[in-house]
Write an enzyme that holds these catalytic residues in place. Structure first.
Site, short mmCIF file in Angstrom:
data_model
loop_
_atom_site.label_atom_id
_atom_site.label_comp_id
_atom_site.label_asym_id
_atom_site.label_seq_id
_atom_site.Cartn_x
_atom_site.Cartn_y
_atom_site.Cartn_z
N ARG A 78 -39.00 -24.40 21.21
CA ARG A 78 -37.44 -24.26 21.06
C ARG A 78 -36.86 -25.68 20.98
NH1 ARG A 78 -33.17 -21.44 24.43
NH2 ARG A 78 -31.66 -21.03 22.87
N HIS A 82 -34.35 -27.41 18.13
CA HIS A 82 -32.80 -27.94 18.83
C HIS A 82 -32.68 -29.31 18.61
CE1 HIS A 82 -30.88 -24.15 21.09
NE2 HIS A 82 -31.99 -23.77 20.33
N ASP A 83 -33.76 -30.05 18.64
CA ASP A 83 -33.81 -31.41 18.54
C ASP A 83 -33.38 -31.73 17.02
OD1 ASP A 83 -33.94 -34.08 18.60
OD2 ASP A 83 -36.10 -34.35 18.51
N VAL A 86 -29.84 -30.54 15.16
CA VAL A 86 -28.67 -31.49 15.51
C VAL A 86 -28.84 -32.98 15.34
CG1 VAL A 86 -26.91 -31.75 17.29
CG2 VAL A 86 -27.84 -29.56 17.19
N GLY A 88 -30.86 -34.49 13.69
CA GLY A 88 -32.19 -34.62 12.97
C GLY A 88 -33.20 -34.98 14.17
N ASP A 90 -34.87 -36.73 16.38
CA ASP A 90 -34.71 -37.96 16.84
C ASP A 90 -34.54 -37.95 18.27
OD1 ASP A 90 -32.42 -36.89 17.46
OD2 ASP A 90 -30.83 -38.27 16.33
N SER A 92 -32.39 -36.74 20.26
CA SER A 92 -31.09 -36.76 20.66
C SER A 92 -30.55 -35.85 22.06
CB SER A 92 -29.96 -36.93 19.60
OG SER A 92 -30.16 -35.80 18.97
N ASN A 110 -27.76 -25.32 24.14
CA ASN A 110 -28.83 -26.05 24.94
C ASN A 110 -28.87 -25.78 26.61
OD1 ASN A 110 -29.86 -27.27 22.52
ND2 ASN A 110 -28.37 -29.11 22.66
N HIS A 211 -40.19 -16.86 17.18
CA HIS A 211 -39.66 -15.90 18.26
C HIS A 211 -40.81 -14.86 18.75
CE1 HIS A 211 -35.09 -16.56 17.65
NE2 HIS A 211 -35.48 -17.42 18.32
N ASP A 257 -41.13 -10.90 22.19
CA ASP A 257 -41.93 -10.08 21.15
C ASP A 257 -42.59 -9.15 22.08
OD1 ASP A 257 -44.14 -9.15 19.73
OD2 ASP A 257 -45.06 -11.36 19.53
N ASP A 265 -48.49 -15.05 17.00
CA ASP A 265 -49.38 -14.17 15.81
C ASP A 265 -47.88 -13.52 15.01
OD1 ASP A 265 -47.85 -12.35 17.43
OD2 ASP A 265 -49.75 -11.37 18.28
C1 HEM Z 1 -32.86 -18.80 12.63
C2 HEM Z 1 -32.16 -19.30 13.69
C3 HEM Z 1 -32.37 -18.95 15.30
C4 HEM Z 1 -31.57 -18.14 16.01
C5 HEM Z 1 -30.32 -17.55 15.74
C6 HEM Z 1 -32.27 -18.43 17.32
C7 HEM Z 1 -31.93 -17.82 18.58
C8 HEM Z 1 -32.36 -17.90 19.58
C9 HEM Z 1 -32.05 -17.54 20.89
C10 HEM Z 1 -30.68 -16.62 21.06
C11 HEM Z 1 -32.81 -17.64 21.87
C12 HEM Z 1 -32.63 -17.15 23.31
C13 HEM Z 1 -31.90 -17.88 24.18
C14 HEM Z 1 -31.43 -17.41 25.60
O1 HEM Z 1 -30.92 -16.21 25.42
O2 HEM Z 1 -32.21 -17.81 26.53
C15 HEM Z 1 -34.17 -18.40 21.24
C16 HEM Z 1 -35.06 -18.56 21.97
C17 HEM Z 1 -36.35 -19.15 21.28
N1 HEM Z 1 -36.24 -19.79 20.15
FE1 HEM Z 1 -34.78 -19.19 18.59
N2 HEM Z 1 -33.50 -19.04 17.20
C18 HEM Z 1 -33.54 -19.63 15.87
C19 HEM Z 1 -34.48 -20.27 15.29
C20 HEM Z 1 -35.72 -20.85 15.94
C21 HEM Z 1 -36.72 -21.46 15.53
C22 HEM Z 1 -36.54 -22.41 14.24
C23 HEM Z 1 -37.68 -21.68 16.35
C24 HEM Z 1 -38.98 -22.55 16.53
C25 HEM Z 1 -39.62 -22.70 15.23
C26 HEM Z 1 -37.13 -20.88 17.47
C27 HEM Z 1 -38.03 -20.86 18.82
C28 HEM Z 1 -37.49 -19.95 19.75
C29 HEM Z 1 -38.51 -19.86 21.06
C30 HEM Z 1 -39.78 -20.35 21.11
C31 HEM Z 1 -37.56 -19.32 22.13
C32 HEM Z 1 -37.91 -18.94 23.44
C33 HEM Z 1 -37.55 -19.98 24.36
C34 HEM Z 1 -38.05 -19.82 25.96
O3 HEM Z 1 -38.85 -18.84 26.20
O4 HEM Z 1 -37.62 -20.81 26.67
N3 HEM Z 1 -36.05 -20.31 17.34
N4 HEM Z 1 -33.72 -18.44 20.05
#
Ligand code: HEM
Length: 359
Positions: A78, A82-83, A86, A88, A90, A92, A110, A211, A257, A265
């Site tokens: 994640r 997030h890097d 925003v 790019g 980099d 930041s 963040n 996710h 998941d 997976d």
């Molecule tokens: C499509 C846009 C996306 C949305 C709306 C989104 C939204 C979120 C939200 C709301 C959370 C949970 C935050 C929390 O409640 O703690 C989350 C967690 C996470 N996101 Fe996304 N996300 C997006 C794209 C991505 C992308 C592109 C990736 C990586 C390729 C990603 C990987 C993850 C991972 C691995 C977690 C779990 C983090 C943890 O367990 O610490 N997400 N995301």
């Protein structure tokens, strides 16, 4: 599973010490496509002479970290997203705030990044800089850590182009909010945000597959439970989530998941087809006719998901990167060099020594 990019770089198998199968052949996934489309300044062999062991140092360390706590893989994956979204890719997002104001790291989206993820990147930086000197950027370490997080939890392995440099600035809260996407977003919102970054519907569905590992807080999905259940959410799933988040405003977390929370997976897509996606942003990908078929195709075919995920990660990983003489290589990932007292005093000492040698 290993997605092998045959880049004419010799045996990638011996590089990571294991064997894989060649999976890819579709047009846009060919090595030629990526080779000819790499952002200027990035390269597949960037640290070949300056830090040839960087990738094995990162992988070895992360193996150890994940053995103790596999959840850290999600935090690191994640962090890269997030890097990159925003300003790019980099680094930041890694910067601490300064007297000039709160940092990007402190902006609301963040705040749920894992504190430990920031520590792990600095640990990697220390290990790598100890071996090679200050040549590898924090931004590259974040990209490599994301790749290894995917691979070490069961996902595809892939080569990452390197050569990113670290930013001298961080984004404002407003810019951070304008670039990241909340879990409450629907597909239209996601597609619009991604289109600005030249990412399409397949990228949106593939990247959301991140996710397949990790956790979310009640605040990110409670609007689907209260005051009434989102009708696109499975009833039993909603009942179980209400046990985790018994009231609105409850501070708890649950897995993203339900089928295989720590394994990279395609089960995330199987969840969506069964109306067991956690966030609106997830489940709406199966409701919206522009993305529904893509979700179904990934649910049915894990290799296809892996192929598209790698493709989209390579695109995301090259967003607005700083290369060449832009930016810097930070001596501490959380502090830019000009604010780093320890670093500036070392540099000053070295300059002083060089000056006295000249005298
Ligand atoms: C499509 C846009 C996306 C949305 C709306 C989104 C939204 C979120 C939200 C709301 C959370 C949970 C935050 C929390 O409640 O703690 C989350 C967690 C996470 N996101 Fe996304 N996300 C997006 C794209 C991505 C992308 C592109 C990736 C990586 C390729 C990603 C990987 C993850 C991972 C691995 C977690 C779990 C983090 C943890 O367990 O610490 N997400 N995301």
């Amino acid at each position: 599973m290993w997605i092998r990019w045959n880049l004419g770089l010799g045996s990638l198998e011996s590089r990571h010490g294991f064997r894989g199968i060649q999976l890819l052949n579709s047009m846009e996934s060919t090595p030629e496509f990526f080779l000819s489309n790499l952002v200027k300044g990035l390269s597949w062999t960037y640290y070949k002479s300056t830090c040839p062991r960087v990738e094995s140092i990162v992988r070895k360390h992360l193996k150890k970290v994940f053995k103790e706590d596999v959840g850290q893989a999600a935090g690191l994956l994640r962090l890269h997203f997030h890097d990159c979204f925003v300003l790019g890719c980099d680094a930041s997002v890694l910067l601490d705030g300064s007297a000039s104001g709160p940092s990007e790291k402190n902006a609301v989206p963040n705040l749920t990044l894992r504190a430990k993820a920031f520590e792990i990147i600095n640990d990697l930086r220390e290990l790598v800089h100890k071996e090679c000197g200050r040549v590898v950027s924090c931004a590259d370490l974040v990209a490599l850590a994301a790749r290894d997080s995917v691979f070490l939890t069961g996902g595809p392995d892939y080569e990452v182009p390197l050569g990113r440099r670290d930013s001298l600035t961080f984004a404002t809260e407003e810019a951070t909010l304008n670039n990241l996407i909340p879990g409450t977003a629907n597909t239209t919102f996601i597609l619009n945000r991604l289109a600005i970054k030249k990412l399409d519907a397949t990228d949106a569905v593939a990247l959301s597959g991140g996710h397949t590992i990790g956790l979310g807080h009640c605040s990110s999905f409670e609007e689907r439970l209260y005051p009434t259940r989102d009708p696109t959410m499975d009833k039993t799933f909603a009942k179980d989530l209400k046990k985790v988040c018994p009231t609105e405003g409850y501070n708890n977390t649950t897995v993203l998941d339900i089928r295989s929370p720590n394994k990279f997976d395609n089960k995330y897509y199987v969840n969506l087809v069964n109306r067991q996606g956690l966030f609106t942003s997830d489940q709406d990908l199966y409701t919206d006719p522009r993305t529904k078929d893509i979700v179904e195709s990934f649910a049915a075919d894990e290799s296809l998901f892996f192929e598209k995920f790698v493709h989209s990660m390579l695109k995301m990983g090259q967003l607005s990167v700083l290369t060449g003489k832009k930016g810097e290589i930070r001596a501490n990932c959380s502090v830019r060099n000009s604010d780093n007292k320890l670093f500036t005093s070392v540099v000053e000492d070295e300059a002083e020594e060089a000056w006295s040698e000249l005298k």
